[in-house]
Design a protein around this motif. Structure first.
Motif, PDB file in Angstrom:
ATOM      1  N   ALA A   1      -0.886  25.797  -0.001  1.00  0.00           N
ATOM      2  CA  ALA A   1       0.635  25.488  -0.866  1.00  0.00           C
ATOM      3  C   ALA A   1       0.578  24.200  -1.879  1.00  0.00           C
ATOM      4  O   ALA A   1       1.184  24.202  -2.142  1.00  0.00           O
ATOM      5  N   TYR A   2      -0.068  23.669  -0.558  1.00  0.00           N
ATOM      6  CA  TYR A   2       0.051  22.007  -1.937  1.00  0.00           C
ATOM      7  C   TYR A   2      -0.805  20.964  -0.669  1.00  0.00           C
ATOM      8  O   TYR A   2      -2.044  21.236  -0.261  1.00  0.00           O
ATOM      9  N   VAL A   3      -1.293  19.522  -1.636  1.00  0.00           N
ATOM     10  CA  VAL A   3      -2.847  19.024  -1.446  1.00  0.00           C
ATOM     11  C   VAL A   3      -2.144  17.298  -1.678  1.00  0.00           C
ATOM     12  O   VAL A   3      -0.883  17.108  -2.403  1.00  0.00           O
ATOM     13  N   PHE A   4      -2.255  17.236  -1.096  1.00  0.00           N
ATOM     14  CA  PHE A   4      -1.851  15.459  -0.917  1.00  0.00           C
ATOM     15  C   PHE A   4      -2.857  14.188  -1.112  1.00  0.00           C
ATOM     16  O   PHE A   4      -4.772  14.648  -1.328  1.00  0.00           O
ATOM     17  N   THR A   5      -2.521  13.573  -2.235  1.00  0.00           N
ATOM     18  CA  THR A   5      -3.979  12.434  -2.564  1.00  0.00           C
ATOM     19  C   THR A   5      -2.990  10.942  -2.207  1.00  0.00           C
ATOM     20  O   THR A   5      -1.712  11.125  -2.805  1.00  0.00           O
ATOM     21  N   GLU A   6      -3.990   9.990  -1.601  1.00  0.00           N
ATOM     22  CA  GLU A   6      -3.465   9.227  -2.565  1.00  0.00           C
ATOM     23  C   GLU A   6      -4.575   8.118  -2.237  1.00  0.00           C
ATOM     24  O   GLU A   6      -5.512   8.153  -2.677  1.00  0.00           O
ATOM     25  N   MET A   7      -4.315   6.779  -2.878  1.00  0.00           N
ATOM     26  CA  MET A   7      -5.159   5.191  -3.735  1.00  0.00           C
ATOM     27  C   MET A   7      -4.546   4.367  -3.238  1.00  0.00           C
ATOM     28  O   MET A   7      -3.324   3.974  -3.737  1.00  0.00           O
ATOM     29  N   ALA A   8      -5.573   3.692  -2.864  1.00  0.00           N
ATOM     30  CA  ALA A   8      -5.111   2.482  -2.326  1.00  0.00           C
ATOM     31  C   ALA A   8      -4.705   1.895  -0.765  1.00  0.00           C
ATOM     32  O   ALA A   8      -4.028   3.234  -0.413  1.00  0.00           O
ATOM     33  N   ALA A   9      -5.096   1.032   0.136  1.00  0.00           N
ATOM     34  CA  ALA A   9      -4.025   0.905   0.901  1.00  0.00           C
ATOM     35  C   ALA A   9      -2.604   1.031   1.181  1.00  0.00           C
ATOM     36  O   ALA A   9      -2.145   0.422   0.000  1.00  0.00           O
ATOM     37  N   PRO A  10      -1.876   1.631   2.105  1.00  0.00           N
ATOM     38  CA  PRO A  10       0.260   1.700   1.259  1.00  0.00           C
ATOM     39  C   PRO A  10       0.197   0.404   1.564  1.00  0.00           C
ATOM     40  O   PRO A  10       1.437  -0.375   1.496  1.00  0.00           O
ATOM     41  N   SER A  11      -0.312  -0.997   2.025  1.00  0.00           N
ATOM     42  CA  SER A  11       0.413  -2.452   1.927  1.00  0.00           C
ATOM     43  C   SER A  11      -0.274  -3.002   1.037  1.00  0.00           C
ATOM     44  O   SER A  11       0.236  -4.121   0.098  1.00  0.00           O
ATOM     45  N   GLN A  12      -0.994  -2.489  -0.733  1.00  0.00           N
ATOM     46  CA  GLN A  12      -1.520  -2.965  -1.347  1.00  0.00           C
ATOM     47  C   GLN A  12      -0.319  -2.791  -2.343  1.00  0.00           C
ATOM     48  O   GLN A  12      -0.063  -1.618  -2.907  1.00  0.00           O
TER      49      GLN A  12
ATOM     50  N   TYR B   1      -0.480   1.133  -5.103  1.00  0.00           N
ATOM     51  CA  TYR B   1      -0.469   1.885  -3.806  1.00  0.00           C
ATOM     52  C   TYR B   1      -0.264   2.962  -4.010  1.00  0.00           C
ATOM     53  O   TYR B   1       1.253   2.891  -4.568  1.00  0.00           O
ATOM     54  N   ARG B   2      -0.614   3.981  -4.601  1.00  0.00           N
ATOM     55  CA  ARG B   2      -0.137   5.792  -4.876  1.00  0.00           C
ATOM     56  C   ARG B   2      -0.177   6.530  -4.543  1.00  0.00           C
ATOM     57  O   ARG B   2      -1.409   6.527  -3.754  1.00  0.00           O
ATOM     58  N   LYS B   3       0.926   7.516  -4.089  1.00  0.00           N
ATOM     59  CA  LYS B   3       0.384   8.775  -3.753  1.00  0.00           C
ATOM     60  C   LYS B   3       0.680   9.744  -4.115  1.00  0.00           C
ATOM     61  O   LYS B   3       1.743  10.010  -5.324  1.00  0.00           O
ATOM     62  N   ALA B   4       0.217  11.029  -3.455  1.00  0.00           N
ATOM     63  CA  ALA B   4       0.750  12.203  -5.048  1.00  0.00           C
ATOM     64  C   ALA B   4       0.762  13.153  -3.833  1.00  0.00           C
ATOM     65  O   ALA B   4       0.097  13.275  -3.291  1.00  0.00           O
ATOM     66  N   VAL B   5       1.630  14.579  -4.257  1.00  0.00           N
ATOM     67  CA  VAL B   5       1.496  16.127  -3.416  1.00  0.00           C
ATOM     68  C   VAL B   5       1.374  17.298  -4.327  1.00  0.00           C
ATOM     69  O   VAL B   5       2.030  16.994  -5.808  1.00  0.00           O
ATOM     70  N   ARG B   6       0.372  17.918  -4.816  1.00  0.00           N
ATOM     71  CA  ARG B   6       0.854  18.560  -5.987  1.00  0.00           C
ATOM     72  C   ARG B   6       1.249  20.521  -4.885  1.00  0.00           C
ATOM     73  O   ARG B   6       0.439  20.682  -3.673  1.00  0.00           O
ATOM     74  N   GLY B   7       1.693  20.983  -5.790  1.00  0.00           N
ATOM     75  CA  GLY B   7       1.646  22.731  -5.565  1.00  0.00           C
ATOM     76  C   GLY B   7       0.974  23.409  -6.573  1.00  0.00           C
ATOM     77  O   GLY B   7       0.252  22.899  -7.071  1.00  0.00           O
ATOM     78  N   THR B   8       1.145  24.959  -6.832  1.00  0.00           N
ATOM     79  CA  THR B   8       0.453  25.476  -7.806  1.00  0.00           C
ATOM     80  C   THR B   8       1.291  24.969  -9.095  1.00  0.00           C
ATOM     81  O   THR B   8       0.322  25.631  -9.776  1.00  0.00           O
ATOM     82  N   ARG B   9       2.347  24.295  -9.016  1.00  0.00           N
ATOM     83  CA  ARG B   9       2.876  24.606 -10.954  1.00  0.00           C
ATOM     84  C   ARG B   9       3.032  23.138 -10.968  1.00  0.00           C
ATOM     85  O   ARG B   9       2.976  22.448 -11.758  1.00  0.00           O
ATOM     86  N   TYR B  10       4.135  22.669  -9.730  1.00  0.00           N
ATOM     87  CA  TYR B  10       4.249  20.753 -10.031  1.00  0.00           C
ATOM     88  C   TYR B  10       4.005  19.713  -9.427  1.00  0.00           C
ATOM     89  O   TYR B  10       3.357  20.427  -7.780  1.00  0.00           O
ATOM     90  N   LYS B  11       4.231  18.496  -9.654  1.00  0.00           N
ATOM     91  CA  LYS B  11       3.366  17.347  -9.211  1.00  0.00           C
ATOM     92  C   LYS B  11       4.236  16.382  -9.013  1.00  0.00           C
ATOM     93  O   LYS B  11       4.655  15.758  -9.869  1.00  0.00           O
ATOM     94  N   LEU B  12       4.697  15.558  -7.754  1.00  0.00           N
ATOM     95  CA  LEU B  12       5.267  14.318  -7.612  1.00  0.00           C
ATOM     96  C   LEU B  12       4.357  13.016  -6.673  1.00  0.00           C
ATOM     97  O   LEU B  12       3.520  13.351  -6.097  1.00  0.00           O
ATOM     98  N   ILE B  13       4.002  12.165  -8.279  1.00  0.00           N
ATOM     99  CA  ILE B  13       3.596  10.967  -7.514  1.00  0.00           C
ATOM    100  C   ILE B  13       4.713   9.955  -7.342  1.00  0.00           C
ATOM    101  O   ILE B  13       5.511   9.988  -8.119  1.00  0.00           O
ATOM    102  N   ARG B  14       4.364   9.128  -6.484  1.00  0.00           N
ATOM    103  CA  ARG B  14       5.241   7.996  -6.079  1.00  0.00           C
ATOM    104  C   ARG B  14       4.092   6.703  -6.025  1.00  0.00           C
ATOM    105  O   ARG B  14       3.053   6.959  -5.569  1.00  0.00           O
ATOM    106  N   THR B  15       4.752   5.827  -6.518  1.00  0.00           N
ATOM    107  CA  THR B  15       3.848   4.321  -6.278  1.00  0.00           C
ATOM    108  C   THR B  15       5.211   3.473  -5.496  1.00  0.00           C
ATOM    109  O   THR B  15       5.957   2.676  -6.376  1.00  0.00           O
ATOM    110  N   PRO B  16       5.557   3.234  -4.162  1.00  0.00           N
ATOM    111  CA  PRO B  16       6.123   2.773  -3.508  1.00  0.00           C
ATOM    112  C   PRO B  16       6.106   1.509  -3.533  1.00  0.00           C
ATOM    113  O   PRO B  16       7.782   1.337  -2.991  1.00  0.00           O
ATOM    114  N   ASN B  17       5.316   0.506  -3.846  1.00  0.00           N
ATOM    115  CA  ASN B  17       5.702  -0.773  -3.668  1.00  0.00           C
ATOM    116  C   ASN B  17       6.359  -1.593  -5.277  1.00  0.00           C
ATOM    117  O   ASN B  17       6.044  -2.844  -4.984  1.00  0.00           O
ATOM    118  N   ALA B  18       5.770  -0.137  -6.107  1.00  0.00           N
ATOM    119  CA  ALA B  18       6.578  -1.106  -7.576  1.00  0.00           C
ATOM    120  C   ALA B  18       8.325  -1.607  -7.196  1.00  0.00           C
ATOM    121  O   ALA B  18       8.773  -0.464  -6.050  1.00  0.00           O
TER     122      ALA B  18
END
Length: 223
Positions: free
Chosen positions: A140-151, A154-171
């Protein structure tokens, strides 16, 4: 192909101006050599070919965006081809759209070999065999991330069959992006206005669901 700066001859590297030509030559070589390998394998051999990441940005062409290619969590960086030739399970020329993850190959290979994932082994891997047999659905969903959470990057994303959410929490402030992959497969239109979000009820529901998945992944209390 890790990149387009690989040697093209002893002591000679690809000229940056010819990057796309070199990349296409690499793809043709890869295709030829895989073909040679397959010629020597029995017809009942299970073959799985998976791309590891998106296309390098220096060889991307429209409608793809070079800033949303390899080394990003956009679809151009993480939505990669998977080619399966599994006797009795796959047919020639059939394209499937189910969501799967590279981690699913672990359970799939075990399943094809007649083995099971050890019950005491904690894993998120799911066999693709039931999907191909028509007895199960994709993720139903897949996750992905880039770099380490402390960097910082760091970016992370989760998507379903239609919508996708991307967050850059350290910005600062945090950047949030929401895309409708059905209407906007190349992620050109960010539906989430960070300063003043204005989503339709359907988009808001999708946003809330995807954000909840992020919270669960991060170990936040949902009670």
């Amino acid at each position: 192909c890790h990149g387009v700066t690989l040697p093209v001859a002893p002591g000679v590297r690809c000229d940056p101006e010819d990057a796309r030509l070199c990349y296409k030559a690499m793809m043709e070589t890869l295709d030829t050599e895989i073909g040679r390998l397959l010629d020597y394998l029995p017809d009942d051999t299970a073959v799985i070919l998976l791309g590891d990441n998106g296309t390098p940005r220096q060889v991307v062409v429209p409608p793809f965006d070079p800033l949303r290619a390899k080394f990003t969590v956009y679809e151009g960086g993480v939505n990669v081809p998977m080619i399966l030739s599994l006797p009795g399970l796959t047919a020639t020329g059939v394209e499937r759209s189910e969501l799967v993850n590279a981690s699913d190959l672990f359970a799939t290979v075990l399943d094809l070999a007649g083995a099971k994932v050890p019950p005491d082994l904690e894993t998120d891997s799911r066999s693709l065999v039931p999907i191909l047999q028509g007895t199960a659905k994709g993720r139903a969903y897949v996750f992905t991330e880039m770099a380490a959470p402390s960097q910082p990057g760091y970016r992370k994303a989760v998507r379903g069959t239609r919508y996708k959410l991307i967050r850059t929490p350290n910005a600062s402030p945090e950047n949030i992006e929401l895309f409708d992959l059905v209407d906007d497969p190349f992620e050109n239109i960010d539906l989430y206005d960070d300063a003043q979000p204005n989503l339709t009820p359907e988009q808001q529901e999708a946003f809330d669901d995807l954000q909840e998945l992020f919270d669960l992944l991060d170990g936040h209390d949902q009670s």
